[in-house]
Motif scaffolding. Structure first.
Motif, PDB file in Angstrom:
ATOM      1  N   THR A 295       0.775  -1.238   0.000  1.00  0.00           N
ATOM      2  CA  THR A 295       0.000   0.000   0.000  1.00  0.00           C
ATOM      3  C   THR A 295       0.809   1.292   0.000  1.00  0.00           C
ATOM      4  OG1 THR A 295      -0.133   0.041   2.431  1.00  0.00           O
ATOM      5  CG2 THR A 295      -1.865  -1.165   1.242  1.00  0.00           C
ATOM      6  N   ARG A 296       2.092   1.248   0.378  1.00  0.00           N
ATOM      7  CA  ARG A 296       2.789   2.517   0.605  1.00  0.00           C
ATOM      8  C   ARG A 296       3.960   2.773  -0.344  1.00  0.00           C
ATOM      9  NH1 ARG A 296       3.563   3.673   6.886  1.00  0.00           N
ATOM     10  NH2 ARG A 296       4.180   5.669   5.951  1.00  0.00           N
ATOM     11  N   TYR A 297       4.139   1.887  -1.301  1.00  0.00           N
ATOM     12  CA  TYR A 297       5.200   2.115  -2.283  1.00  0.00           C
ATOM     13  C   TYR A 297       4.616   2.691  -3.576  1.00  0.00           C
ATOM     14  CZ  TYR A 297       8.735  -0.136   0.594  1.00  0.00           C
ATOM     15  OH  TYR A 297       9.627  -0.435   1.605  1.00  0.00           O
ATOM     16  N   ASP A 298       3.798   3.721  -3.391  1.00  0.00           N
ATOM     17  CA  ASP A 298       3.183   4.377  -4.549  1.00  0.00           C
ATOM     18  C   ASP A 298       3.645   5.823  -4.680  1.00  0.00           C
ATOM     19  OD1 ASP A 298       1.986   5.339  -2.286  1.00  0.00           O
ATOM     20  OD2 ASP A 298      -0.072   5.099  -2.993  1.00  0.00           O
ATOM     21  N   PHE A 299       4.792   6.152  -4.064  1.00  0.00           N
ATOM     22  CA  PHE A 299       5.261   7.535  -4.127  1.00  0.00           C
ATOM     23  C   PHE A 299       5.949   7.787  -5.469  1.00  0.00           C
ATOM     24  CE2 PHE A 299       8.092   4.890  -1.581  1.00  0.00           C
ATOM     25  CZ  PHE A 299       9.356   5.127  -2.107  1.00  0.00           C
ATOM     26  N   ASP A 300       6.206   9.051  -5.742  1.00  0.00           N
ATOM     27  CA  ASP A 300       6.648   9.466  -7.075  1.00  0.00           C
ATOM     28  C   ASP A 300       7.930   8.762  -7.535  1.00  0.00           C
ATOM     29  OD1 ASP A 300       4.507  11.134  -7.275  1.00  0.00           O
ATOM     30  OD2 ASP A 300       5.602  12.967  -6.721  1.00  0.00           O
ATOM     31  N   ALA A 301       8.870   8.569  -6.625  1.00  0.00           N
ATOM     32  CA  ALA A 301      10.149   7.977  -7.028  1.00  0.00           C
ATOM     33  C   ALA A 301       9.985   6.542  -7.512  1.00  0.00           C
ATOM     34  CB  ALA A 301      11.138   8.035  -5.872  1.00  0.00           C
ATOM     35  N   VAL A 302       8.976   5.842  -7.008  1.00  0.00           N
ATOM     36  CA  VAL A 302       8.685   4.497  -7.506  1.00  0.00           C
ATOM     37  C   VAL A 302       8.024   4.591  -8.875  1.00  0.00           C
ATOM     38  CG1 VAL A 302       7.356   2.388  -7.104  1.00  0.00           C
ATOM     39  CG2 VAL A 302       8.486   3.519  -5.184  1.00  0.00           C
ATOM     40  N   LYS A 303       7.096   5.523  -9.006  1.00  0.00           N
ATOM     41  CA  LYS A 303       6.358   5.652 -10.258  1.00  0.00           C
ATOM     42  C   LYS A 303       7.258   6.056 -11.418  1.00  0.00           C
ATOM     43  CE  LYS A 303       1.995   6.929  -7.994  1.00  0.00           C
ATOM     44  NZ  LYS A 303       1.004   8.003  -7.780  1.00  0.00           N
ATOM     45  N   ASP A 304       8.233   6.935 -11.141  1.00  0.00           N
ATOM     46  CA  ASP A 304       9.069   7.396 -12.253  1.00  0.00           C
ATOM     47  C   ASP A 304      10.369   6.606 -12.408  1.00  0.00           C
ATOM     48  OD1 ASP A 304      10.922   8.397 -10.367  1.00  0.00           O
ATOM     49  OD2 ASP A 304      10.062  10.402 -10.410  1.00  0.00           O
ATOM     50  N   GLY A 305      10.532   5.540 -11.621  1.00  0.00           N
ATOM     51  CA  GLY A 305      11.645   4.636 -11.818  1.00  0.00           C
ATOM     52  C   GLY A 305      12.911   4.974 -11.065  1.00  0.00           C
ATOM     53  N   ARG A 306      12.887   6.009 -10.236  1.00  0.00           N
ATOM     54  CA  ARG A 306      14.081   6.324  -9.453  1.00  0.00           C
ATOM     55  C   ARG A 306      14.288   5.335  -8.307  1.00  0.00           C
ATOM     56  NH1 ARG A 306      13.154  11.798  -7.186  1.00  0.00           N
ATOM     57  NH2 ARG A 306      10.949  11.350  -7.665  1.00  0.00           N
ATOM     58  N   VAL A 307      13.219   4.679  -7.888  1.00  0.00           N
ATOM     59  CA  VAL A 307      13.283   3.622  -6.880  1.00  0.00           C
ATOM     60  C   VAL A 307      12.822   2.326  -7.507  1.00  0.00           C
ATOM     61  CG1 VAL A 307      12.248   2.724  -4.750  1.00  0.00           C
ATOM     62  CG2 VAL A 307      13.046   5.091  -4.844  1.00  0.00           C
ATOM     63  N   THR A 308      13.613   1.279  -7.343  1.00  0.00           N
ATOM     64  CA  THR A 308      13.290  -0.044  -7.878  1.00  0.00           C
ATOM     65  C   THR A 308      12.792  -0.937  -6.750  1.00  0.00           C
ATOM     66  OG1 THR A 308      14.917   0.105  -9.650  1.00  0.00           O
ATOM     67  CG2 THR A 308      14.246  -2.118  -8.978  1.00  0.00           C
ATOM     68  N   ARG A 309      11.769  -1.708  -7.038  1.00  0.00           N
ATOM     69  CA  ARG A 309      11.278  -2.721  -6.093  1.00  0.00           C
ATOM     70  C   ARG A 309      11.509  -4.104  -6.688  1.00  0.00           C
ATOM     71  NH1 ARG A 309       5.628  -2.534  -3.541  1.00  0.00           N
ATOM     72  NH2 ARG A 309       4.887  -2.669  -5.681  1.00  0.00           N
ATOM     73  N   GLU A 310      11.974  -5.022  -5.856  1.00  0.00           N
ATOM     74  CA  GLU A 310      12.170  -6.397  -6.298  1.00  0.00           C
ATOM     75  C   GLU A 310      11.719  -7.343  -5.190  1.00  0.00           C
ATOM     76  OE1 GLU A 310      15.751  -7.359  -8.900  1.00  0.00           O
ATOM     77  OE2 GLU A 310      16.548  -5.706  -7.696  1.00  0.00           O
TER      78      GLU A 310
END
Length: 609
Positions: A295-310
């Motif tokens: 629920t909480r990894y929807d901030f801008d840096a995730v959306k624009d690819g500056r933060v990667t989730r794996e």
């Protein structure tokens, strides 16, 4: 002439026999070792398969930690040690994260042991140096083992079969064991941190003698790739890469230790730490909350690819996990197995998974959950034979009922489970009186306190506490600071814990540390449940001395069944993936090791490429 030929032949045969005997007595030096089989890499390997040898040595890695720290001395069972201290020290051997069993020489260039494994000799590399330039010696190794066994209950138990460490050559140190044919012993003596004897026996910068038996916040010295650069007690610690690290060009180390500095900043709780990560002041986060992940990894840096989730399964391919509520059997209230089983019926995992974790968790049903070592169904073959040998010491249900956790998730199932819990408690001498569970003989109410060391755990414990209250048990949560938590756990001062045991694919001596009778009264051991069970003890011995892998696996599964059937813990949940998020200024090689993610050893600063 014929007689001379015969004499010559006899002499030649005698010389050959003597040479063969001498050869048999000569030690066989090995570049690596594996508890099962042989190490995968040859003596002339150039690098580990999963590293990037061209990774730049640059940048900083900023990490978050929760709680606090007040100690940089990793030897003693006191204080809260700072994270990252393992980067300061080398060990004799180093494990490959691409293998289940393989380890290769680090401080030691080679290892030798006899066929009966009654000892193991390590030859220290001639160029192995401490950070002050002095050579690493056998005396350092001997000092380290002696102090670890003397001052740490965990190490004392883990290395209890290591009876001596002796200097047996200019660069050779030999460990003696009180057991033969224990395949694990030569391996585990290569695992502990080697400490500088001369540094600990010298005076500090203030002219005061150092004392390895006490906590310290001085910048400890080692032979490893990093040094302690800055310390703010309880708040932060920073490590710097050593340009003069003696082992930086070893094949076992190439492509690793790439960040110029690594720092840990301590936060009061996980939400604050998460906000620091989201703001970009922390570079990497291992997420242990399924709900936050969802629920909480929807901030801008995730959306624009500056933060990667794996979400990676690598670490769980060879790691069995038991996460559980752990009743302390040293308390009389938990000695009856029916009471402990009732506590499991009161736990509604399905509802918790739905409401708090968005279905992202799985219920643990084995002490080796997620691996081929986990028991299932009914025992068969050799596994059953081992249990039959202990038939009078194990619960009969081991042979007739596969272990299954209660299933909740809807009101009808929950009511049935709570009804069964009350029935089991009644059989054990407890009954409901005015909505309170009391002992039938003494009238004493059933009361328990769940000890936590992290406030973030409360949200997953509160539903269980509420469920226990529904059957009249006075359950409470007690959350304490890190230092108090560590001290209370070490002294077994708790009713119930929220704890986790990780397992490897090669269980061995540590099983006694977890649930063997030898460790039940040894403060500081990891026998948190207080298990002293002769059947478990016998199966641990079968595991340790198994002549083949098949025999070992059968004994592991048999022990798993006995532990489960006695309801020593209330199994909780775990994820089968390592959920990580990181800012794209850092990166990892394209191929990760088979059984870990190599963090932070093989990661690097992306911008420096």
């Amino acid at each position: 002439m014929a007689g001379l030929v015969i004499v010559a032949s006899i002499a030649t045969a005698g010389m050959a026999a003597a040479q063969a005997q001498d050869a048999a007595q000569q030690p066989k030096w090995r570049h690596g070792m594996a508890v099962v089989g042989e190490p995968a890499l040859p003596p002339d390997f150039k690098q580990l398969p999963y590293v990037d040898v061209n990774a730049p040595k640059a940048g900083q890695l900023r990490l978050a930690a929760e709680g606090t720290f007040d100690n940089l001395n990793l030897v003693i069972d006191r204080g809260a040690p700072a994270l990252g201290l393992d980067m300061v020290y080398d060990t004799l051997m180093k494990r490959s994260q691409d293998e289940v069993f393989g380890a290769y020489g680090l401080l030691a260039e080679s290892v030798s042991y006899p066929d009966d494994m009654a000892s193991a000799t390590f030859r220290i590399r001639a160029n192995a140096k401490w950070a002050d330039g002095r050579p690493v010696t056998p005396e350092d190794v001997i000092f380290s083992l002696e102090k670890l066994k003397e001052l740490s209950a965990m190490y004392s138990g883990y290395y209890r079969h290591v009876t001596a460490a002796e200097k047996t050559g200019e660069r050779d140190v030999t460990f003696r064991f009180d057991e033969k044919n224990n395949k694990e012993l030569p391996s585990i003596v290569g695992d502990f941190a080697i400490l500088p004897k001369h540094w600990w026996e010298a005076k500090d910068d203030k002219g005061q003698p150092r004392d390895i038996s006490k906590t310290t916040l001085d910048a400890v010295m080692g032979s490893g790739p990093y040094k302690v650069a800055a310390v703010q007690p309880g708040s932060s610690i920073r490590y710097e890469l050593r340009d003069d690290y003696w082992g930086k060009d070893l094949p076992i180390n190439l492509g690793q230790y790439n960040f110029r500095s690594i720092s840990y900043t301590y936060f009061a709780d996980s939400d604050v730490a998460f906000e620091a990560f989201r703001a970009g002041t922390i570079d990497y986060r291992r997420e242990n909350s399924s709900s936050r992940w969802a629920t909480r990894y929807d901030f801008d840096a995730v959306k624009d690819g500056r933060v990667t989730r794996e979400a990676l399964s690598n670490p769980f391919k060879a790691r069995g996990i038991m996460q559980a509520f752990v009743p302390n059997l040293r308390r009389d209230v938990f000695k009856d197995a029916r009471v402990r089983e009732a506590l499991n019926y009161a736990y509604d995992f399905e509802d918790l998974n739905r409401t708090l974790a968005f279905g992202g968790l799985k219920r643990v049903d084995s002490f080796f959950w997620g691996t081929e070592l986990a028991s299932s169904g009914l025992p068969q073959g050799r596994e059953r034979e081992l249990l039959e040998e202990l038939k009078d010491q194990v619960p009969p249900r081991v042979f007739s009922e596969p272990y299954k956790n209660p299933v909740g998730g809807d009101p009808a199932k929950v009511r049935d489970n709570l009804r069964k819990a009350v029935g089991l408690l009644k059989e054990a001498g407890w009954e409901l009186q005015n909505n309170r569970m009391v002992n039938r003989d003494t009238g004493k109410p059933f009361s328990l306190e769940i000890l936590l060391g992290n406030a973030a755990q409360e949200r997953t414990v509160i539903p269980y506490v509420n469920s226990l209250k529904r059957i009249g048990i006075d359950a409470r949560i007690r959350t304490v600071d890190a230092s108090q938590y560590i001290n209370r756990v070490r002294s077994f001062d708790y009713d119930m814990l929220y704890s986790v045991w990780p397992q490897s694919m090669n269980p061995g001596n540590e099983q006694s540390e977890y649930w063997g009778s030898e460790s039940v009264n040894r403060q500081g051991s990891q026998n948190y449940a207080g298990i002293a069970d002769p059947a478990v003890d016998a199966l641990i011995r079968k595991i340790v001395f198994a002549p083949t892998r098949d025999e070992q696996v059968a004994a592991i599964k048999a022990m798993d069944r006995v532990l489960l059937a006695n309801h020593y813990v209330v199994p909780m949940f775990y994820s089968s993936e390592e959920k990580i998020a990181y800012w794209n200024r850092i990166a990892h090689p394209a191929t990760l090791p088979g059984y870990e993610i190599g963090f932070p050893e093989i990661w690097y600063e992306k911008a420096a490429r």
